[in-house]
Motif scaffolding. Structure first.
Motif, PDB file in Angstrom:
ATOM      1  N   GLU A   3       0.800  -1.326   0.042  1.00  0.00           N
ATOM      2  CA  GLU A   3       0.065   0.079   0.076  1.00  0.00           C
ATOM      3  C   GLU A   3       0.915   1.143  -0.065  1.00  0.00           C
ATOM      4  O   GLU A   3       2.018   1.195   0.512  1.00  0.00           O
ATOM      5  CB  GLU A   3      -0.889  -0.105   1.321  1.00  0.00           C
ATOM      6  N   PHE A   4       0.177   2.242  -0.252  1.00  0.00           N
ATOM      7  CA  PHE A   4       0.991   3.738  -0.287  1.00  0.00           C
ATOM      8  C   PHE A   4       0.400   4.777   0.406  1.00  0.00           C
ATOM      9  O   PHE A   4      -0.841   4.714   0.548  1.00  0.00           O
ATOM     10  CB  PHE A   4       1.205   4.025  -1.895  1.00  0.00           C
ATOM     11  N   LEU A   5       0.973   5.651   1.182  1.00  0.00           N
ATOM     12  CA  LEU A   5       0.608   6.616   1.872  1.00  0.00           C
ATOM     13  C   LEU A   5       1.278   8.056   1.611  1.00  0.00           C
ATOM     14  O   LEU A   5       2.571   7.755   1.924  1.00  0.00           O
ATOM     15  CB  LEU A   5       0.358   6.356   3.505  1.00  0.00           C
ATOM     16  N   GLN A   6       0.752   9.042   1.228  1.00  0.00           N
ATOM     17  CA  GLN A   6       1.409  10.275   1.045  1.00  0.00           C
ATOM     18  C   GLN A   6       1.557  10.836   2.472  1.00  0.00           C
ATOM     19  O   GLN A   6       0.686  11.346   3.132  1.00  0.00           O
ATOM     20  CB  GLN A   6       0.388  11.125   0.078  1.00  0.00           C
ATOM     21  N   ALA A   7       2.936  11.161   2.501  1.00  0.00           N
ATOM     22  CA  ALA A   7       3.176  11.611   3.905  1.00  0.00           C
ATOM     23  C   ALA A   7       4.079  12.998   3.681  1.00  0.00           C
ATOM     24  O   ALA A   7       5.444  12.781   3.744  1.00  0.00           O
ATOM     25  CB  ALA A   7       3.834  10.673   4.975  1.00  0.00           C
ATOM     26  N   GLY A   8       3.493  14.080   3.682  1.00  0.00           N
ATOM     27  CA  GLY A   8       4.096  15.131   3.271  1.00  0.00           C
ATOM     28  C   GLY A   8       4.853  15.035   1.797  1.00  0.00           C
ATOM     29  O   GLY A   8       4.012  14.579   0.953  1.00  0.00           O
ATOM     30  N   GLU A   9       5.942  15.193   1.755  1.00  0.00           N
ATOM     31  CA  GLU A   9       6.464  15.103   0.445  1.00  0.00           C
ATOM     32  C   GLU A   9       6.870  13.573   0.131  1.00  0.00           C
ATOM     33  O   GLU A   9       7.488  13.341  -1.193  1.00  0.00           O
ATOM     34  CB  GLU A   9       7.783  15.701   0.317  1.00  0.00           C
ATOM     35  N   VAL A  10       6.735  12.684   1.028  1.00  0.00           N
ATOM     36  CA  VAL A  10       7.186  11.322   0.687  1.00  0.00           C
ATOM     37  C   VAL A  10       5.998  10.485   0.479  1.00  0.00           C
ATOM     38  O   VAL A  10       4.764  10.507   1.307  1.00  0.00           O
ATOM     39  CB  VAL A  10       7.749  11.085   1.800  1.00  0.00           C
ATOM     40  N   ARG A  11       5.928   9.387  -0.648  1.00  0.00           N
ATOM     41  CA  ARG A  11       4.928   8.679  -0.756  1.00  0.00           C
ATOM     42  C   ARG A  11       5.536   7.065  -0.172  1.00  0.00           C
ATOM     43  O   ARG A  11       6.420   6.640  -0.859  1.00  0.00           O
ATOM     44  CB  ARG A  11       4.635   8.310  -2.179  1.00  0.00           C
ATOM     45  N   ILE A  12       5.032   6.881   0.932  1.00  0.00           N
ATOM     46  CA  ILE A  12       5.422   5.643   1.708  1.00  0.00           C
ATOM     47  C   ILE A  12       4.893   4.539   1.352  1.00  0.00           C
ATOM     48  O   ILE A  12       3.806   4.171   1.348  1.00  0.00           O
ATOM     49  CB  ILE A  12       5.395   5.973   3.142  1.00  0.00           C
ATOM     50  N   ALA A  13       5.803   3.558   0.781  1.00  0.00           N
ATOM     51  CA  ALA A  13       5.262   1.949   0.540  1.00  0.00           C
ATOM     52  C   ALA A  13       5.214   1.459   2.087  1.00  0.00           C
ATOM     53  O   ALA A  13       6.299   1.304   2.837  1.00  0.00           O
ATOM     54  CB  ALA A  13       6.223   1.488  -0.447  1.00  0.00           C
ATOM     55  N   PHE A  14       4.187   0.657   1.938  1.00  0.00           N
ATOM     56  CA  PHE A  14       4.102  -0.004   3.446  1.00  0.00           C
ATOM     57  C   PHE A  14       3.205  -1.343   3.301  1.00  0.00           C
ATOM     58  O   PHE A  14       2.411  -1.558   2.167  1.00  0.00           O
ATOM     59  CB  PHE A  14       3.670   0.828   4.593  1.00  0.00           C
ATOM     60  N   GLU A  15       3.250  -2.412   4.321  1.00  0.00           N
ATOM     61  CA  GLU A  15       2.376  -3.595   4.479  1.00  0.00           C
ATOM     62  C   GLU A  15       1.763  -3.633   5.833  1.00  0.00           C
ATOM     63  O   GLU A  15       2.323  -3.232   6.637  1.00  0.00           O
ATOM     64  CB  GLU A  15       3.127  -4.666   3.988  1.00  0.00           C
ATOM     65  N   ARG A  16       0.539  -4.053   5.769  1.00  0.00           N
ATOM     66  CA  ARG A  16       0.086  -4.477   6.884  1.00  0.00           C
ATOM     67  C   ARG A  16      -0.398  -5.916   7.100  1.00  0.00           C
ATOM     68  O   ARG A  16      -0.487  -6.631   6.114  1.00  0.00           O
ATOM     69  CB  ARG A  16      -1.354  -3.642   6.974  1.00  0.00           C
ATOM     70  N   ALA A  17      -0.310  -6.576   8.252  1.00  0.00           N
ATOM     71  CA  ALA A  17      -0.483  -8.012   8.406  1.00  0.00           C
ATOM     72  C   ALA A  17      -1.065  -8.102   9.946  1.00  0.00           C
ATOM     73  O   ALA A  17      -0.457  -7.534  10.752  1.00  0.00           O
ATOM     74  CB  ALA A  17       0.677  -8.846   8.166  1.00  0.00           C
ATOM     75  N   GLY A  18      -2.249  -9.001  10.188  1.00  0.00           N
ATOM     76  CA  GLY A  18      -2.531  -9.422  11.553  1.00  0.00           C
ATOM     77  C   GLY A  18      -3.450  -8.390  11.947  1.00  0.00           C
ATOM     78  O   GLY A  18      -4.032  -7.526  11.283  1.00  0.00           O
ATOM     79  N   GLU A  19      -3.835  -8.654  13.443  1.00  0.00           N
ATOM     80  CA  GLU A  19      -4.815  -7.964  14.016  1.00  0.00           C
ATOM     81  C   GLU A  19      -4.387  -7.765  15.465  1.00  0.00           C
ATOM     82  O   GLU A  19      -3.525  -8.625  16.015  1.00  0.00           O
ATOM     83  CB  GLU A  19      -6.204  -8.777  14.030  1.00  0.00           C
ATOM     84  N   GLY A  20      -4.736  -6.564  16.132  1.00  0.00           N
ATOM     85  CA  GLY A  20      -4.430  -6.410  17.402  1.00  0.00           C
ATOM     86  C   GLY A  20      -3.867  -4.856  17.406  1.00  0.00           C
ATOM     87  O   GLY A  20      -3.824  -4.183  16.562  1.00  0.00           O
ATOM     88  N   PRO A  21      -3.166  -4.652  18.616  1.00  0.00           N
ATOM     89  CA  PRO A  21      -2.403  -3.085  18.544  1.00  0.00           C
ATOM     90  C   PRO A  21      -1.449  -3.102  17.663  1.00  0.00           C
ATOM     91  O   PRO A  21      -0.706  -4.123  17.297  1.00  0.00           O
ATOM     92  CB  PRO A  21      -1.718  -3.633  20.011  1.00  0.00           C
ATOM     93  N   PRO A  22      -1.221  -1.821  17.242  1.00  0.00           N
ATOM     94  CA  PRO A  22      -0.348  -1.454  16.171  1.00  0.00           C
ATOM     95  C   PRO A  22       0.983  -1.742  16.519  1.00  0.00           C
ATOM     96  O   PRO A  22       1.344  -1.433  17.612  1.00  0.00           O
ATOM     97  CB  PRO A  22      -0.694  -0.118  15.574  1.00  0.00           C
TER      98      PRO A  22
END
Length: 263
Positions: A3-22
Motif C-alpha cells: 500500500e502507499f500513503l502520502q506523508a508530506g513530500e514522501v509517498r511511503i510504501a508499506f504493508e499491514r498484516a495481522g490484527e491487534g495493537p499496532p
C-alpha cells in the motif's frame, strides 16, 4: 499487499498484516521492509504489524535531495497518524533503531512501547563506540565486490553455512548511485538529544555474535533509559529478524503483551 500513503513530500510504501495493537517495524541502513518477512508471521497473531520502506529505500518515493534522521522520524510519525492511529508500539533494528529513538524523542506521544534491536545510542556515532566501524565503512564502500565479506559482519559463519545464498545478500547495493549516496549520508546524521530523554517503556535486544554493533553497546543503553529491560540473544548476529525470528518475536510479545501467550 503493498500500500502507499502520502506523508508530506514522501509517498511511503508499506504493508499491514495481522490484527491487534499496532506495531511498526523499522528496517536497517541497507535494508527494506522485506528484512522482516520471516518475523511478521510470528507477530501477526498478536499485533497489526506495519512494515514500511524509509526514504531512499525500497518502493518509497521521495524528492531526490538529502534528508536527516529527524526527517525519517517525522515520516514515521506521519505514517502512524495517516493510518488513523494515535500511537503504536515501535521496533527498530540497527539504523532503524536510531529512527525509532528519534521518533520516541521527537514525538513521545506517538510511541507506546519501544523495542530497540542491535542499535547504538543517540546522539553518539557508531565510530565512537565501535573500534571496527571504520573497517565496516570501507567494506560498505566496496560493494558490490565486497558483498560476501560484508555478509560475515551481519550473519555468523554458522548461519551462512546454513543459508549460503546470504553471502550475496548485499550484492544489489549500489553505493555509487545517487540514491545510495543519499542514504549513506542520512545514516550519519543524528539528533542533539540523547537516549536519556526517552520516556516510553523500552526493551533492548542484542545478538551475542553481533560484529556491526557489539552487544555491549546496545545493552549498555539500559542504564540510561528509564523503564528499560535488556536481553542478550545467544549465538545470534546482527540481523536478528532474519536469523532468529521466533526468539525475537517471543521476547517482543512477552514485553508488549506481558499477559499474552508465547509467539
Amino acid at each position: 499487499m503493498t500500500e502507499f500513503l502520502q506523508a508530506g513530500e514522501v509517498r511511503i510504501a508499506f504493508e499491514r498484516a495481522g490484527e491487534g495493537p499496532p506495531l511498526v517495524l523499522m528496517h536497517g541502513a541497507e535494508a527494506t521492509r522485506q528484512m522482516f518477512a520471516a518475523l511478521v508471521p510470528h507477530l501477526a497473531s498478536h499485533f497489526t504489524v506495519i512494515t514500511y520502506d524509509q526514504r531512499d529505500c525500497g518502493e518509497t518515493e521521495a524528492p531526490e535531495h538529502g534528508c536527516t534522521l529527524s526527517d525519517l522520524a517525522n515520516d514515521a510519525q506521519r505514517l502512524i497518524g495517516g493510518l488513523g492511529l494515535r500511537r503504536a508500539h515501535v521496533f527498530g533494528s540497527s539504523f532503524g533503531g536510531r529512527v525509532a529513538q528519534a521518533l520516541a524523542l521527537m514525538h513521545p506521544r506517538v510511541v507506546d512501547h519501544l523495542v530497540l534491536g542491535s542499535t547504538w545510542p543517540l546522539p553518539r556515532p557508531l565510530e565512537e563506540l565501535c573500534p571496527d566501524a571504520r573497517r565496516l565503512g570501507e567494506v560498505r564502500r566496496g560493494l558490490p565486490g565486497t558483498a560476501e565479506e560484508l555478509a560475515t559482519w551481519f550473519f555468523p559463519e554458522a548461519f551462512l553455512v546454513e543459508r549460503p545464498e546470504l553471502r550475496r545478500f548485499f550484492a544489489n547495493v549500489r553505493p555509487a548511485s545517487p540514491r545510495s549516496a543519499r542514504r549513506a549520508a542520512t545514516v550519519q546524521t543524528a539528533l542533539d538529544s540523547g537516549v536519556a530523554g526517552i520516556v516510553a517503556p523500552t526493551l533492548l535486544l542484542a545478538g551475542e555474535l553481533d560484529r556491526v554493533v557489539p552487544a555491549s553497546v546496545t545493552l549498555a543503553m539500559a542504564a540510561r533509559i528509564r523503564n528499560a529491560n535488556a536481553v542478550l540473544l545467544p549465538s545470534v548476529g546482527h540481523v536478528t529478524a532474519m536469523q532468529a525470528p521466533e526468539a525475537l518475536a517471543r521476547h517482543m510479545v512477552h514485553f508488549l503483551k506481558p499477559t499474552g501467550v508465547d509467539a
